[in-house]
Write a protein that holds these residues in place. Structure first.
Motif, mmCIF file in Angstrom:
data_model
loop_
_atom_site.group_PDB
_atom_site.id
_atom_site.type_symbol
_atom_site.label_atom_id
_atom_site.label_comp_id
_atom_site.label_asym_id
_atom_site.label_seq_id
_atom_site.Cartn_x
_atom_site.Cartn_y
_atom_site.Cartn_z
ATOM 1 N N LEU A 68 0.806 -1.086 -0.020
ATOM 2 C CA LEU A 68 0.013 -0.004 -0.053
ATOM 3 C C LEU A 68 1.070 1.125 0.103
ATOM 4 O O LEU A 68 0.598 2.365 -0.661
ATOM 5 N N PHE A 69 1.799 1.272 0.762
ATOM 6 C CA PHE A 69 2.775 2.335 0.815
ATOM 7 C C PHE A 69 3.917 2.578 -0.112
ATOM 8 O O PHE A 69 5.086 3.312 -0.166
ATOM 9 N N TRP A 70 4.197 1.506 -0.884
ATOM 10 C CA TRP A 70 5.377 1.476 -1.783
ATOM 11 C C TRP A 70 4.989 0.998 -3.261
ATOM 12 O O TRP A 70 5.153 1.661 -4.317
ATOM 13 N N ASN A 71 4.637 -0.259 -3.173
ATOM 14 C CA ASN A 71 4.343 -0.867 -4.416
ATOM 15 C C ASN A 71 3.149 -0.176 -5.430
ATOM 16 O O ASN A 71 3.343 0.419 -6.420
ATOM 17 N N ALA A 72 2.108 0.197 -4.476
ATOM 18 C CA ALA A 72 1.067 1.030 -5.242
ATOM 19 C C ALA A 72 1.395 2.609 -5.790
ATOM 20 O O ALA A 72 1.172 2.677 -6.952
ATOM 21 N N PRO A 73 2.088 3.180 -4.973
ATOM 22 C CA PRO A 73 2.421 4.553 -5.663
ATOM 23 C C PRO A 73 3.363 4.331 -6.697
ATOM 24 O O PRO A 73 3.339 5.227 -7.788
ATOM 25 N N MET A 74 4.394 3.381 -6.514
ATOM 26 C CA MET A 74 5.274 3.203 -7.645
ATOM 27 C C MET A 74 4.872 2.793 -8.912
ATOM 28 O O MET A 74 5.020 3.250 -10.043
ATOM 29 N N LEU A 75 3.350 1.920 -8.825
ATOM 30 C CA LEU A 75 2.931 1.438 -10.081
ATOM 31 C C LEU A 75 1.934 2.726 -10.579
ATOM 32 O O LEU A 75 2.016 2.860 -11.859
ATOM 33 N N LEU A 76 1.500 3.549 -9.921
ATOM 34 C CA LEU A 76 0.844 4.751 -10.165
ATOM 35 C C LEU A 76 1.752 5.819 -10.922
ATOM 36 O O LEU A 76 1.366 6.374 -11.657
ATOM 37 N N VAL A 104 -2.116 14.668 -14.193
ATOM 38 C CA VAL A 104 -1.811 13.255 -14.515
ATOM 39 C C VAL A 104 -1.020 12.357 -13.575
ATOM 40 O O VAL A 104 -1.363 11.419 -13.226
ATOM 41 N N TYR A 105 -0.010 13.097 -12.736
ATOM 42 C CA TYR A 105 0.495 12.577 -11.591
ATOM 43 C C TYR A 105 -0.312 12.538 -10.159
ATOM 44 O O TYR A 105 -0.204 11.664 -9.386
ATOM 45 N N ALA A 106 -1.027 13.588 -10.029
ATOM 46 C CA ALA A 106 -1.873 13.904 -8.770
ATOM 47 C C ALA A 106 -2.950 12.953 -8.818
ATOM 48 O O ALA A 106 -3.490 12.632 -7.603
ATOM 49 N N ALA A 107 -3.787 12.749 -9.885
ATOM 50 C CA ALA A 107 -5.102 12.173 -9.753
ATOM 51 C C ALA A 107 -4.934 10.917 -9.365
ATOM 52 O O ALA A 107 -5.557 10.566 -8.252
ATOM 53 N N PRO A 108 -4.129 9.899 -9.645
ATOM 54 C CA PRO A 108 -4.025 8.636 -9.141
ATOM 55 C C PRO A 108 -3.609 8.529 -7.720
ATOM 56 O O PRO A 108 -3.791 7.653 -6.803
ATOM 57 N N LEU A 142 -9.666 0.354 -8.488
ATOM 58 C CA LEU A 142 -8.940 1.531 -8.760
ATOM 59 C C LEU A 142 -7.829 1.504 -9.353
ATOM 60 O O LEU A 142 -7.320 2.070 -10.351
ATOM 61 N N ALA A 143 -7.040 0.252 -9.014
ATOM 62 C CA ALA A 143 -5.711 -0.037 -9.750
ATOM 63 C C ALA A 143 -5.826 -0.279 -11.301
ATOM 64 O O ALA A 143 -5.385 0.233 -12.044
ATOM 65 N N VAL A 144 -6.723 -1.255 -11.401
ATOM 66 C CA VAL A 144 -7.235 -1.572 -12.799
ATOM 67 C C VAL A 144 -7.711 -0.383 -13.680
ATOM 68 O O VAL A 144 -7.330 -0.162 -14.764
ATOM 69 N N PHE A 145 -8.470 0.256 -12.958
ATOM 70 C CA PHE A 145 -9.011 1.843 -13.827
ATOM 71 C C PHE A 145 -7.979 2.563 -14.044
ATOM 72 O O PHE A 145 -7.866 3.183 -15.386
ATOM 73 N N PHE A 146 -6.950 2.940 -13.365
ATOM 74 C CA PHE A 146 -5.989 4.089 -13.641
ATOM 75 C C PHE A 146 -4.802 3.308 -14.551
ATOM 76 O O PHE A 146 -4.422 3.980 -15.540
ATOM 77 N N VAL A 147 -4.782 2.013 -14.168
ATOM 78 C CA VAL A 147 -3.614 1.325 -15.224
ATOM 79 C C VAL A 147 -4.224 1.194 -16.792
ATOM 80 O O VAL A 147 -3.496 1.671 -17.743
ATOM 81 N N GLY A 148 -5.527 0.700 -16.603
ATOM 82 C CA GLY A 148 -6.071 0.478 -18.015
ATOM 83 C C GLY A 148 -6.321 1.878 -18.738
ATOM 84 O O GLY A 148 -6.110 2.186 -19.932
ATOM 85 N N SER A 149 -6.834 2.926 -18.034
ATOM 86 C CA SER A 149 -7.161 4.295 -18.689
ATOM 87 C C SER A 149 -5.825 5.071 -18.959
ATOM 88 O O SER A 149 -5.978 5.616 -19.882
ATOM 89 N N TYR A 150 -4.879 4.922 -18.137
ATOM 90 C CA TYR A 150 -3.848 5.705 -18.618
ATOM 91 C C TYR A 150 -3.039 5.043 -19.757
ATOM 92 O O TYR A 150 -2.321 5.687 -20.622
#
Length: 540
Positions: A68-76, A104-108, A142-150
């Motif tokens: 939650l505090f490392w992998n998720a931010p790095m993916l976004l 673009v960076y702030a939204a996710p 949330l993860a699938v939305f941002f990864v797929g939409s971006y």
């Protein structure tokens, strides 16, 4: 394969790949924003992969916090870098990029922070043992939305740029980038669908995500390296071409020179008939004397990438030069063109030849007697040990010159040296095929003779043919003849002994038996000690 090995292959090893690619893309042109953003994209993937490895292999007890505090931010951050990169490649105006890239960076990242504050880490992530995704469905959406939409947004940006550009090379580059992004998008959707339907486990899905992403990043780096994103690279290439320390020629498919740099011009001077008449292929020669022009038609359809030769450059009026010749096709050229590189290695080859000659001389000194040129003791021992190891049958003949001390005392050591050279020359003259002759002491010689038969009479006959001619050729000094006399002992491998020490000892015993019995004869070692004498010189 255990989990640690799987983690290494699917997480840690790709991380090293990302690090290498990030550094190489940045070093290629760190002054350009596009290269810096591409490098940051690869670094963010590196940090994401490292987080997965730490979570899986090193600190599984902190799995929730790492995710939650490392992998998720790095993916976004990674997918945000992807959109930014697409804007730069797509040629969007800088003013528009500056206004939108912050969002673009702030939204996710803001969405992730709000979910953590609203629901808490324990609600968003629950480690599972049943193979299903540990993410809360809302977090997964949330993860699938941002990864797929971006990724989809990046495809749209690049598709618009592809549709509007008129530059053929740029259009080709955008098409390849679009295709790779589309495949990545489809790959992520398929893996996510399989995970949702519980056809695959979470660990397998991570491995699939990683493999697909790694292949995409490799293709991205290849595109950045291959295509000229920035017009200033043409000027840079021209500067490098002119200032290169090696000779560079631009050839057509017939081998004629179309252009060459100043270093190449210094090799040939200014061609009297113009550069288009210069035939460089006719001036480069292989070791067998044929020229590159002679073999030009043998090159397979001029597919000459990664071809390297050592050749001789022969220019009229100049001394021949040693060259490393490399050739490669120019990809994407309107007509078939080849780049020919010539690197002058004349001084290196001269040094190499000197080193080879020095090594040959050193080896000769290490294994040969400096006075007679025969093998020395070390070389004889090496030959004997090799023959023993190979299981060969051979005779070891130890030859000691009779009355050599009186030659030295009467005529001096210089004449004694000439006497020894005379003996060595005679032994070489009468040696048989496969014989090894050496000098192992002052007046002691060794002859290793292959055995065609273990019959003692046959052995004696062969030894006699090699040694008794010595007594027929006295040494001549100032019209004075100094007779040659010797005592020789013979031992056989493996009839008498199977090791070097024993063979030498038994040949020595036989030789001293000759000394005691009157000299000038050949004795074959007799294990019974009753009949050592086999022949004397007057038996000839």
């Amino acid at each position: 394969m255990n989990e640690i090995s799987l983690d290494f292959l699917t997480i840690l090893l790709p991380s090293y790949m990302f690090f290498y690619m990030a550094i190489s893309v940045y070093a290629r042109n760190k002054a350009r924003l596009l290269n810096r953003v591409a490098s940051l994209l690869m670094l963010s993937l590196l940090f994401y992969f490292m987080g997965e490895y730490i979570k899986t292999a090193l600190f599984p007890q902190f799995e929730r916090q790492i995710v939650l505090f490392w992998n998720a931010p790095m993916l976004l951050v990674t997918i945000s870098h992807l959109v930014y990169l697409s804007m730069l490649v797509g040629g969007i105006r800088k003013s528009i990029i500056r206004k939108t890239v912050v969002w673009v960076y702030a939204a996710p990242l803001l969405s992730l922070m709000l979910m953590l504050l609203r629901f808490g880490p324990h609600h968003l992530y629950q480690p599972r043992v049943d193979g299903l995704s540990p993410l809360n469905p809302l977090m997964l959406v949330l993860a699938v939305f941002f990864v797929g939409s971006y990724i989809l947004l990046s495809i749209i940006i690049l598709l618009a740029a592809w549709a509007t550009t008129q530059h053929r090379k740029r259009k080709q580059m955008l098409a390849r980038l679009l295709f790779s992004l589309f495949l990545l998008f489809v790959w992520i959707l398929v893996v996510t669908l399989l995970l949702t339907l519980a056809y695959i486990t979470s660990s397998i899905s991570i491995a699939l995500y990683f493999s697909g992403t790694l292949l995409w990043v490799i293709s991205l780096r290849a595109l950045i390296s291959k295509y000229d994103f920035l017009p200033s690279y043409r000027d840079l290439f021209h500067t490098l071409f002119k200032s290169a320390p090696t000779a560079i020629f631009l050839l057509d498919m017939q081998g004629s020179v179309r252009e060459m740099n100043p270093r190449a011009e210094r090799l040939f001077g200014s061609p009297a008939n113009g550069i288009e008449r210069l035939q460089i292929a006719a001036s480069l020669y292989y070791e067998d004397g044929t020229s590159l022009k002679d073999r030009w038609s043998d090159l397979p359809a001029k597919q000459v990438n990664a071809i390297n030769w050592e050749m001789k450059l022969k220019v009229p009026g100049q001394e021949g030069l040693d060259m490393i010749v490399s050739m490669e096709n120019i990809e994407g050229a309107e007509e078939g063109l080849i780049i020919l590189h010539l690197t002058d290695i004349t001084s290196l080859k001269a040094t190499e030849r000197q080193l080879v000659e020095s090594e040959r001389n050193y080896r000769h000194l290490a294994y040969h007697d400096p006075l007679t040129g025969l093998f020395n003791r070390a070389a004889v021992h090496e030959h004997v040990n090799r023959k023993i190891a190979d299981g060969e049958q051979f005779a070891l003949i130890l030859v000691d010159l009779d009355n050599f001390k009186s030659v030295n005392d009467t005529h001096g050591h210089l004449i004694g040296d000439d006497y020894l050279k005379h003996i060595a020359a005679l032994m070489e003259l009468h040696a048989g095929a496969g014989d090894v002759i050496g000098r192992i002491g002052g007046d002691e010689f060794v002859l290793l003779m292959p055995l065609h038969s273990v019959d003692e009479k046959q052995v004696y006959q062969e030894a006699r043919e090699r040694l008794f001619p010595l007594t027929d050729a006295p040494f001549c000094y100032k019209e004075m003849l100094i007779p040659v006399s010797f005592s020789a002992g013979v031992s056989l491998h493996a009839s008498h002994a199977s090791d070097l020490t024993a063979l030498l000892r038994k040949a020595d015993e036989a030789m001293y038996a000759v000394k005691r019995s009157g000299k000038n004869a050949i004795f074959l070692y007799d294990p019974g000690g009753t009949n050592l004498v086999k022949a004397e010189a007057n038996d000839k």
